[in-house]
Design an enzyme around this catalytic site. Structure first.
Site, PDB file in Angstrom:
ATOM      1  CB  THR A 273      -0.948   0.018   1.215  1.00 39.79           C
ATOM      2  OG1 THR A 273      -1.810  -1.123   1.140  1.00 39.79           O
ATOM      3  CG2 THR A 273      -1.829   1.263   1.235  1.00 39.79           C
ATOM      4  CG  PHE A 275       0.345   4.644   3.678  1.00 34.03           C
ATOM      5  CD1 PHE A 275       0.944   3.410   3.461  1.00 34.03           C
ATOM      6  CD2 PHE A 275      -0.823   4.690   4.432  1.00 34.03           C
ATOM      7  CE1 PHE A 275       0.394   2.245   3.974  1.00 34.03           C
ATOM      8  CE2 PHE A 275      -1.381   3.527   4.952  1.00 34.03           C
ATOM      9  CZ  PHE A 275      -0.777   2.309   4.721  1.00 34.03           C
TER      10      PHE A 275
HETATM   11  O1  PRE Z   1      -7.031  -0.240   8.429  1.00 35.57           O
HETATM   12  C1  PRE Z   1      -5.823   0.005   8.458  1.00 35.57           C
HETATM   13  O2  PRE Z   1      -5.051  -0.549   9.226  1.00 35.57           O
HETATM   14  C2  PRE Z   1      -5.304   1.028   7.551  1.00 35.57           C
HETATM   15  O3  PRE Z   1      -4.254   1.574   7.805  1.00 35.57           O
HETATM   16  C3  PRE Z   1      -6.080   1.331   6.291  1.00 35.57           C
HETATM   17  C4  PRE Z   1      -5.669   0.507   5.075  1.00 35.57           C
HETATM   18  C5  PRE Z   1      -6.311   1.123   3.759  1.00 35.57           C
HETATM   19  O4  PRE Z   1      -7.088   2.054   3.822  1.00 35.57           O
HETATM   20  O5  PRE Z   1      -5.984   0.592   2.684  1.00 35.57           O
HETATM   21  C6  PRE Z   1      -4.200   0.565   4.899  1.00 35.57           C
HETATM   22  C7  PRE Z   1      -3.497  -0.482   4.426  1.00 35.57           C
HETATM   23  C8  PRE Z   1      -4.132  -1.746   4.015  1.00 35.57           C
HETATM   24  O6  PRE Z   1      -4.215  -1.692   2.610  1.00 35.57           O
HETATM   25  C9  PRE Z   1      -5.490  -1.900   4.588  1.00 35.57           C
HETATM   26  C10 PRE Z   1      -6.147  -0.872   5.154  1.00 35.57           C
END
Ligand code: PRE
Length: 322
Positions: A273, A275
């Site tokens: 992911t 950010f």
């Molecule tokens: O729920 C979390 O722990 C988050 O940080 C959010 C979140 C997102 O929004 O994509 C971040 C990374 C992962 O892909 C899953 C969830």
């Protein structure tokens, strides 16, 4: 300040209650008369002083004194041209902030153990990560100077773009000042007295549930979406649920005292992911290293409009990326 202890998530009503007078001073001076940074700070002090003026002195005297003080500052400031413009963060000052050990406060959506918290710590290793109930609260916390940065998940290698978060970028006036990529390794968590056979449902963030689609289907678990992965872990731990599990991180399992029933349950082992790091002020790109700039624009309907817009970048040898 209570909002920055990192113990409990910051709610939007809490942000509203926090010293609104000071925040408004900052906001007003920033958006309406665009005072330089030094003046903005002093302007807010002036507002605070007005609020604590003593009963014996007439209000008009205080106001006159403040007007003189402010005029003197404006005069001083215009003499020194080096301080008369707002000073944006430079890439150099940013890296100093991260390495000098000054505790930058970084807001994220979720509770302790969320992936966004890990992203904040990866981007700013010495930071104080501040949990917020919602993304809007995290943005607002930066806008009101309660924290220095906000973290926003924007794209996942399995799920693609997180469109809702792109919309948030348009609704708020924060600047992208960095990005980190985090490997997301999901675990299936349950209470110590629960076992896999007993589980009927699983709670997590919708993105996390989607990233584990195959595994969860094989296990025949009903999916329930909640605000964040760690919040799901906290919920099943708090309610001592035996029929529900959570998809969350190993860190969340440790924090909330849960068992890890399965590791790496994401459909693709390469689950990344991306950010974004957001701040009140932009970075002015230098020429020392390549910089990435995000642009948003809309086009009139018509043949070749997108082609013509993209040609502007191609003709200048500018690489386009996500
Ligand atoms: O729920 C979390 O722990 C988050 O940080 C959010 C979140 C997102 O929004 O994509 C971040 C990374 C992962 O892909 C899953 C969830």
């Amino acid at each position: 300040m209570a909002a920055t202890t990192g113990k409990s998530p910051v709610s939007s009503s809490f942000v509203q209650k926090l010293n609104p007078r000071t925040s408004y001073c900052y906001q007003d001076s920033y958006s309406t008369i665009n005072l330089p940074r030094r003046l903005r700070r002093i302007h807010s002090q002036a507002c605070n002083n007005i609020s604590s003026s003593s009963d014996q002195v007439p209000d008009s005297v205080h106001k006159q004194a403040k007007a003189i003080e402010l005029q003197k500052l404006i005069d001083d400031d215009s003499r020194d041209s080096s301080i008369s413009l707002p000073r944006p963060l430079t890439s150099a000052s940013l890296s100093n902030l991260a390495t000098e050990g000054s505790r930058l406060r970084v807001a994220y959506q979720g509770v302790r153990g969320a992936y966004s918290e890990s992203a904040a710590e990866k981007a700013y290793p010495n930071c104080e990560a501040v949990p917020c109930e919602q993304f809007d609260t995290a943005f607002e916390a930066v806008e009101r100077w309660l924290v220095d940065r906000a973290v926003l998940p924007i794209e996942n290698s399995l799920g693609g773009s997180i469109h809702r978060n792109y919309d948030l970028l348009l609704r708020h006036r924060l600047h992208i000042v960095g990005e980190v990529k985090l490997a997301i390794r999901h675990c299936l968590l349950a209470n110590p007295d629960a076992n896999l056979e007993e589980l009927k449902r699983v709670l997590s963030h919708p993105q996390a549930l989607a990233q584990c689609e195959n595994t969860l289907t094989k296990l025949g678990l009903v999916r329930e979406a909640v605000d964040d992965t760690a919040g799901a872990a906290k919920f099943i731990a708090f309610h001592k649920l035996k029929d529900a599990g959570a998809v969350a991180s190993e860190t969340a399992a440790r924090i909330y005292g849960l068992n890890i029933l399965a590791r790496d349950i994401q459909d693709d082992s390469d689950n990344i992911t991306r950010f974004l790091m957001l701040a009140r002020e932009p970075i002015i790109p230098g020429i020392d290293k390549p910089f990435k700039t995000s642009i948003v624009f809309s086009l009139e309907e018509g043949p070749g409009e997108l082609f013509k817009a993209l040609a502007v970048f191609a003709m200048r040898n500018i690489n386009l990326t996500k």
